[in-house]
Design a protein around this motif. Structure first.
Motif, mmCIF file in Angstrom:
data_model
loop_
_atom_site.group_PDB
_atom_site.id
_atom_site.type_symbol
_atom_site.label_atom_id
_atom_site.label_comp_id
_atom_site.label_asym_id
_atom_site.label_seq_id
_atom_site.Cartn_x
_atom_site.Cartn_y
_atom_site.Cartn_z
ATOM 1 N N SER A 52 -6.293 1.840 7.234
ATOM 2 C CA SER A 52 -6.257 2.502 8.541
ATOM 3 C C SER A 52 -4.874 2.406 9.170
ATOM 4 C CB SER A 52 -7.291 1.867 9.476
ATOM 5 O OG SER A 52 -8.604 2.118 9.042
ATOM 6 N N ALA A 53 -4.277 1.206 9.097
ATOM 7 C CA ALA A 53 -2.946 1.011 9.681
ATOM 8 C C ALA A 53 -1.911 1.863 8.965
ATOM 9 C CB ALA A 53 -2.576 -0.462 9.620
ATOM 10 N N HIS A 54 -1.997 1.910 7.648
ATOM 11 C CA HIS A 54 -1.057 2.702 6.853
ATOM 12 C C HIS A 54 -1.143 4.175 7.206
ATOM 13 C CE1 HIS A 54 1.225 4.171 3.476
ATOM 14 N NE2 HIS A 54 0.170 4.732 2.920
ATOM 15 N N LEU A 55 -2.355 4.672 7.458
ATOM 16 C CA LEU A 55 -2.551 6.084 7.826
ATOM 17 C C LEU A 55 -2.316 6.342 9.310
ATOM 18 C CD1 LEU A 55 -3.441 8.414 5.846
ATOM 19 C CD2 LEU A 55 -3.759 6.127 4.954
ATOM 20 N N GLY A 56 -2.141 5.280 10.106
ATOM 21 C CA GLY A 56 -1.919 5.452 11.534
ATOM 22 C C GLY A 56 -3.140 5.923 12.284
ATOM 23 N N ASP A 57 -4.326 5.586 11.758
ATOM 24 C CA ASP A 57 -5.583 6.028 12.354
ATOM 25 C C ASP A 57 -6.553 4.849 12.324
ATOM 26 O OD1 ASP A 57 -8.004 7.106 13.055
ATOM 27 O OD2 ASP A 57 -8.049 8.635 11.477
ATOM 28 N N PRO A 58 -6.808 4.213 13.485
ATOM 29 C CA PRO A 58 -7.701 3.042 13.485
ATOM 30 C C PRO A 58 -9.094 3.320 12.936
ATOM 31 C CG PRO A 58 -6.529 3.246 15.571
ATOM 32 C CD PRO A 58 -6.270 4.506 14.819
ATOM 33 N N ILE A 118 0.812 -1.224 0.000
ATOM 34 C CA ILE A 118 0.000 0.000 0.000
ATOM 35 C C ILE A 118 0.843 1.270 0.000
ATOM 36 C CG2 ILE A 118 -0.239 0.187 2.516
ATOM 37 C CD1 ILE A 118 -3.183 1.005 2.014
ATOM 38 N N ASP A 119 2.072 1.182 0.501
ATOM 39 C CA ASP A 119 2.905 2.382 0.612
ATOM 40 C C ASP A 119 3.544 2.690 -0.744
ATOM 41 O OD1 ASP A 119 4.278 4.546 1.557
ATOM 42 O OD2 ASP A 119 5.836 3.388 2.580
ATOM 43 N N LYS A 120 2.822 3.434 -1.586
ATOM 44 C CA LYS A 120 3.313 3.806 -2.914
ATOM 45 C C LYS A 120 4.062 5.137 -2.835
ATOM 46 C CE LYS A 120 0.603 0.513 -4.690
ATOM 47 N NZ LYS A 120 1.087 -0.865 -4.738
ATOM 48 N N GLY A 175 0.088 9.113 -3.955
ATOM 49 C CA GLY A 175 0.381 7.754 -3.516
ATOM 50 C C GLY A 175 -0.035 7.451 -2.094
ATOM 51 N N LEU A 176 -0.545 8.438 -1.365
ATOM 52 C CA LEU A 176 -0.854 8.235 0.055
ATOM 53 C C LEU A 176 -1.837 7.091 0.263
ATOM 54 C CD1 LEU A 176 -0.609 9.220 3.027
ATOM 55 C CD2 LEU A 176 -2.577 10.697 2.564
ATOM 56 N N PHE A 177 -2.850 6.992 -0.581
ATOM 57 C CA PHE A 177 -3.868 5.960 -0.409
ATOM 58 C C PHE A 177 -3.539 4.673 -1.173
ATOM 59 C CE2 PHE A 177 -7.441 9.290 0.474
ATOM 60 C CZ PHE A 177 -6.918 9.494 1.739
ATOM 61 N N GLY A 178 -2.322 4.598 -1.667
ATOM 62 C CA GLY A 178 -1.900 3.379 -2.350
ATOM 63 C C GLY A 178 -2.226 3.354 -3.824
ATOM 64 N N GLU A 179 -2.546 4.534 -4.399
ATOM 65 C CA GLU A 179 -2.897 4.556 -5.820
ATOM 66 C C GLU A 179 -1.634 4.528 -6.689
ATOM 67 O OE1 GLU A 179 -2.309 9.009 -5.161
ATOM 68 O OE2 GLU A 179 -3.028 7.297 -3.988
ATOM 69 N N ASN A 180 -1.795 3.949 -7.866
ATOM 70 C CA ASN A 180 -0.716 3.933 -8.846
ATOM 71 C C ASN A 180 -0.655 5.220 -9.648
ATOM 72 O OD1 ASN A 180 -1.946 0.758 -9.096
ATOM 73 N ND2 ASN A 180 0.211 1.016 -8.564
ATOM 74 N N LEU A 181 -1.826 5.764 -9.974
ATOM 75 C CA LEU A 181 -1.894 6.970 -10.783
ATOM 76 C C LEU A 181 -2.724 8.014 -10.049
ATOM 77 C CD1 LEU A 181 -2.699 5.317 -14.252
ATOM 78 C CD2 LEU A 181 -0.455 5.923 -13.336
ATOM 79 N N THR A 182 -2.187 9.223 -9.943
ATOM 80 C CA THR A 182 -2.905 10.334 -9.342
ATOM 81 C C THR A 182 -3.325 11.264 -10.471
ATOM 82 O OG1 THR A 182 -1.419 10.144 -7.427
ATOM 83 C CG2 THR A 182 -2.850 12.072 -7.534
ATOM 84 N N LEU A 183 -4.644 11.455 -10.617
ATOM 85 C CA LEU A 183 -5.197 12.217 -11.739
ATOM 86 C C LEU A 183 -5.492 13.652 -11.316
ATOM 87 C CD1 LEU A 183 -7.820 9.602 -12.987
ATOM 88 C CD2 LEU A 183 -5.525 9.980 -13.914
ATOM 89 N N THR A 184 -5.085 14.608 -12.120
ATOM 90 C CA THR A 184 -5.424 16.003 -11.865
ATOM 91 C C THR A 184 -6.566 16.413 -12.789
ATOM 92 O OG1 THR A 184 -3.749 16.785 -13.444
ATOM 93 C CG2 THR A 184 -3.076 16.563 -11.142
#
Length: 222
Positions: free
Chosen positions: A119-125, A20-22, A75-84
């Motif tokens: 949730s674990a990746h963001l450090g927020d249960p 998940i950590d992209k 990449g915060l949410f584990g996405e491969n492509l971030t679209l503008t």
């Protein structure tokens, strides 16, 4: 453009490895039916495969999260492509197609459903619940035409038919068992199944349909 190697993450009491950590990359990356070169998908029960070869998130959705006080990055949410300039991901429809300036073609197949790993990746249960309430799920896509993608590629969008299900509708159905606030019916599910869904989404809808049909006339109950 974001890729990730598997890294340890603690989910509840379990230590697991997750992709998940992209992290953003400026290098060109190959993309094919099973995803991006150099990108690891470790939970293959729920992620990856042809119907979820790539995960995309929109800058507009990240702007919304930033307004809620979240520190965001590509990449915060584990996405491969971030679209503008892509609007809210919830407004995209199954069957929408994206073609990059390099000739790669993707087809939208499903929303992302939040899980404990997010949730674990963001450090927020509580983050999975916040993600569900926000209804800004991002979009999974299959690769129709493989090739190479790179940060800064222009994207042309070809919209699906107006009756194609929105990711908002599928997100609601998965989390609440309703469609636009009402109990789902067998006819609803049959209409959804007529569109190019991800394999996992299709299997889930077929299972829901079988259960409703087994109830007979009372099958419209949630």
């Amino acid at each position: 453009m974001n890729v990730g190697e598997g890294l340890p993450v603690t989910v509840g009491a379990r230590a697991v490895r997750s992709g998940i950590d992209k992290r953003p990359t400026l290098q060109p990356v190959g993309i094919g039916p099973h995803g991006l070169d150099g990108d690891r998908v470790l939970n293959t029960r729920h992620h990856g495969g042809p119907g979820q070869a790539a995960y995309l998130y929109t800058g507009d959705d990240y702007d919304w999260w930033a307004a809620q006080g979240l520190t965001v990055r590509d990449g915060l949410f584990g996405e491969n492509l971030t679209l503008t300039g892509a609007g809210s991901s919830a407004d995209w429809r199954v069957g929408d197609r994206l073609t990059t300036s390099g000739g790669v073609a993707l087809e939208v197949t499903a929303p992302r459903i939040p899980c404990a790993t997010l949730s674990a990746h963001l450090g927020d249960p509580a983050f999975a619940r916040r993600f569900a309430q926000a209804a800004r799920p991002g979009l999974y896509a299959r690769v129709l035409t493989p090739g190479t993608v790179q940060a800064g590629d222009a994207v042309t969008v070809t919209r699906a038919a107006p009756d194609a299900p929105s990711l908002r509708d599928l997100f609601e159905l998965d989390l609440r068992g309703t469609v636009q606030g009402r109990p789902v019916t067998p006819d609803d599910l049959r209409r959804l199944l007529a569109h190019p869904l991800a394999e996992r989404s299709r299997a889930d809808l077929l299972q829901r349909l079988a259960k409703l049909e087994a109830r007979g006339p009372e099958g419209t109950r949630p």
